[in-house]
Motif scaffolding. Sequence first.
Motif, PDB file in Angstrom:
ATOM      1  N   ALA A  28       0.814  -1.215   0.000  1.00  0.00           N
ATOM      2  CA  ALA A  28       0.000   0.000   0.000  1.00  0.00           C
ATOM      3  C   ALA A  28       0.849   1.267   0.000  1.00  0.00           C
ATOM      4  O   ALA A  28       0.503   2.244  -0.683  1.00  0.00           O
ATOM      5  CB  ALA A  28      -0.925  -0.006   1.207  1.00  0.00           C
ATOM      6  N   SER A  29       1.956   1.261   0.722  1.00  0.00           N
ATOM      7  CA  SER A  29       2.789   2.466   0.783  1.00  0.00           C
ATOM      8  C   SER A  29       3.397   2.786  -0.580  1.00  0.00           C
ATOM      9  O   SER A  29       3.561   3.960  -0.936  1.00  0.00           O
ATOM     10  CB  SER A  29       3.891   2.304   1.832  1.00  0.00           C
ATOM     11  OG  SER A  29       4.737   1.230   1.499  1.00  0.00           O
ATOM     12  N   MET A  30       3.719   1.770  -1.351  1.00  0.00           N
ATOM     13  CA  MET A  30       4.279   1.998  -2.685  1.00  0.00           C
ATOM     14  C   MET A  30       3.184   2.427  -3.674  1.00  0.00           C
ATOM     15  O   MET A  30       3.420   3.266  -4.544  1.00  0.00           O
ATOM     16  CB  MET A  30       4.994   0.745  -3.196  1.00  0.00           C
ATOM     17  CG  MET A  30       6.218   0.381  -2.394  1.00  0.00           C
ATOM     18  SD  MET A  30       7.443   1.685  -2.467  1.00  0.00           S
ATOM     19  CE  MET A  30       8.399   1.339  -1.023  1.00  0.00           C
ATOM     20  N   ALA A  31       1.997   1.876  -3.525  1.00  0.00           N
ATOM     21  CA  ALA A  31       0.875   2.282  -4.374  1.00  0.00           C
ATOM     22  C   ALA A  31       0.516   3.743  -4.100  1.00  0.00           C
ATOM     23  O   ALA A  31       0.150   4.489  -5.017  1.00  0.00           O
ATOM     24  CB  ALA A  31      -0.327   1.382  -4.123  1.00  0.00           C
ATOM     25  N   ARG A  33       2.615   6.071  -3.335  1.00  0.00           N
ATOM     26  CA  ARG A  33       3.604   6.898  -4.033  1.00  0.00           C
ATOM     27  C   ARG A  33       3.189   7.119  -5.490  1.00  0.00           C
ATOM     28  O   ARG A  33       3.288   8.230  -6.010  1.00  0.00           O
ATOM     29  CB  ARG A  33       4.984   6.239  -3.997  1.00  0.00           C
ATOM     30  CG  ARG A  33       5.604   6.220  -2.621  1.00  0.00           C
ATOM     31  CD  ARG A  33       6.956   5.546  -2.666  1.00  0.00           C
ATOM     32  NE  ARG A  33       7.541   5.474  -1.330  1.00  0.00           N
ATOM     33  CZ  ARG A  33       8.838   5.407  -1.098  1.00  0.00           C
ATOM     34  NH1 ARG A  33       9.694   5.378  -2.104  1.00  0.00           N
ATOM     35  NH2 ARG A  33       9.284   5.362   0.125  1.00  0.00           N
ATOM     36  N   VAL A  34       2.729   6.059  -6.131  1.00  0.00           N
ATOM     37  CA  VAL A  34       2.277   6.167  -7.522  1.00  0.00           C
ATOM     38  C   VAL A  34       1.039   7.062  -7.590  1.00  0.00           C
ATOM     39  O   VAL A  34       0.896   7.880  -8.507  1.00  0.00           O
ATOM     40  CB  VAL A  34       2.005   4.775  -8.130  1.00  0.00           C
ATOM     41  CG1 VAL A  34       1.438   4.892  -9.537  1.00  0.00           C
ATOM     42  CG2 VAL A  34       3.273   3.932  -8.130  1.00  0.00           C
ATOM     43  N   ALA A  35       0.159   6.946  -6.603  1.00  0.00           N
ATOM     44  CA  ALA A  35      -1.043   7.773  -6.569  1.00  0.00           C
ATOM     45  C   ALA A  35      -0.673   9.251  -6.457  1.00  0.00           C
ATOM     46  O   ALA A  35      -1.327  10.111  -7.069  1.00  0.00           O
ATOM     47  CB  ALA A  35      -1.941   7.351  -5.414  1.00  0.00           C
ATOM     48  N   VAL A  36       0.368   9.549  -5.688  1.00  0.00           N
ATOM     49  CA  VAL A  36       0.832  10.928  -5.558  1.00  0.00           C
ATOM     50  C   VAL A  36       1.207  11.481  -6.925  1.00  0.00           C
ATOM     51  O   VAL A  36       0.765  12.575  -7.316  1.00  0.00           O
ATOM     52  CB  VAL A  36       2.041  11.016  -4.588  1.00  0.00           C
ATOM     53  CG1 VAL A  36       2.761  12.344  -4.726  1.00  0.00           C
ATOM     54  CG2 VAL A  36       1.585  10.797  -3.156  1.00  0.00           C
ATOM     55  N   ILE A  37       1.993  10.730  -7.675  1.00  0.00           N
ATOM     56  CA  ILE A  37       2.435  11.184  -8.997  1.00  0.00           C
ATOM     57  C   ILE A  37       1.234  11.356  -9.930  1.00  0.00           C
ATOM     58  O   ILE A  37       1.120  12.352 -10.652  1.00  0.00           O
ATOM     59  CB  ILE A  37       3.461  10.193  -9.602  1.00  0.00           C
ATOM     60  CG1 ILE A  37       4.682  10.066  -8.683  1.00  0.00           C
ATOM     61  CG2 ILE A  37       3.862  10.602 -11.009  1.00  0.00           C
ATOM     62  CD1 ILE A  37       5.386  11.369  -8.372  1.00  0.00           C
ATOM     63  N   ARG A  38       0.320  10.404  -9.887  1.00  0.00           N
ATOM     64  CA  ARG A  38      -0.865  10.478 -10.743  1.00  0.00           C
ATOM     65  C   ARG A  38      -1.685  11.717 -10.434  1.00  0.00           C
ATOM     66  O   ARG A  38      -2.093  12.455 -11.349  1.00  0.00           O
ATOM     67  CB  ARG A  38      -1.722   9.220 -10.558  1.00  0.00           C
ATOM     68  CG  ARG A  38      -3.014   9.229 -11.365  1.00  0.00           C
ATOM     69  CD  ARG A  38      -3.836   7.975 -11.163  1.00  0.00           C
ATOM     70  NE  ARG A  38      -4.080   7.626  -9.778  1.00  0.00           N
ATOM     71  CZ  ARG A  38      -5.051   8.175  -9.029  1.00  0.00           C
ATOM     72  NH1 ARG A  38      -5.838   9.106  -9.519  1.00  0.00           N
ATOM     73  NH2 ARG A  38      -5.225   7.781  -7.780  1.00  0.00           N
ATOM     74  N   LEU A  39      -1.901  11.997  -9.164  1.00  0.00           N
ATOM     75  CA  LEU A  39      -2.720  13.151  -8.783  1.00  0.00           C
ATOM     76  C   LEU A  39      -2.038  14.473  -9.148  1.00  0.00           C
ATOM     77  O   LEU A  39      -2.708  15.416  -9.596  1.00  0.00           O
ATOM     78  CB  LEU A  39      -3.049  13.103  -7.287  1.00  0.00           C
ATOM     79  CG  LEU A  39      -4.016  11.982  -6.872  1.00  0.00           C
ATOM     80  CD1 LEU A  39      -4.078  11.854  -5.364  1.00  0.00           C
ATOM     81  CD2 LEU A  39      -5.396  12.219  -7.466  1.00  0.00           C
TER      82      LEU A  39
END
Length: 181
Positions: A28-31, A33-39
């Motif tokens: 979840a913590s790595m997902a 990080r990806v969500a941060v970039i996407r947003l």
Amino acid sequence: MRKGLTITNNHGWTIEQLQRHEKTIKKASMAKRVAVIRLIMQGYYAVQVAELLNVHRETISGYVQKFNQGGMNALLHRDYSPGKPPFLSSKEERELRRMLEHSTPAEEGYGFESRWDTRILKHVIEDKFAITMSRSGIGDMLKRWGFSYTRPTYTLKRANCQKQEVFQRELDMVKKTSQMS
């Protein structure tokens, strides 16, 4: 012009690709990080992303900076602390493991016991390697090595030694023949 964090180098990732990749990540913590970039790529401000994902805004800017510099690999790379160095060297560990797997304390000259326990191993480690370890530390080390605790089985006082020897020879014979086939 938009003020705030921006993705300066998307490394070939689109918002849709990031969304799909985010769903495949198990941790979840790595997902996140990806969500941060996407947003951020979708146009959200760092403060908004921090609120949405419950992450500090400085962490957001760190993730964006990592992604801008090295892409997905840099974003998902995590350096783990090496932890405390082991008490025993690899050579000492191999020797101790060999003793545990192939001999008994009595065979190694540590009393008359037929099984290993942390009390005996504490003395062995102090005698052989001049290293002091706690019994709980020894138990943790054994668990890391894949050993598990089992209660010793009792021995029958009136057992017939000759019958046991005959049975043991037959059992060894069966084991040998099953290994050959």
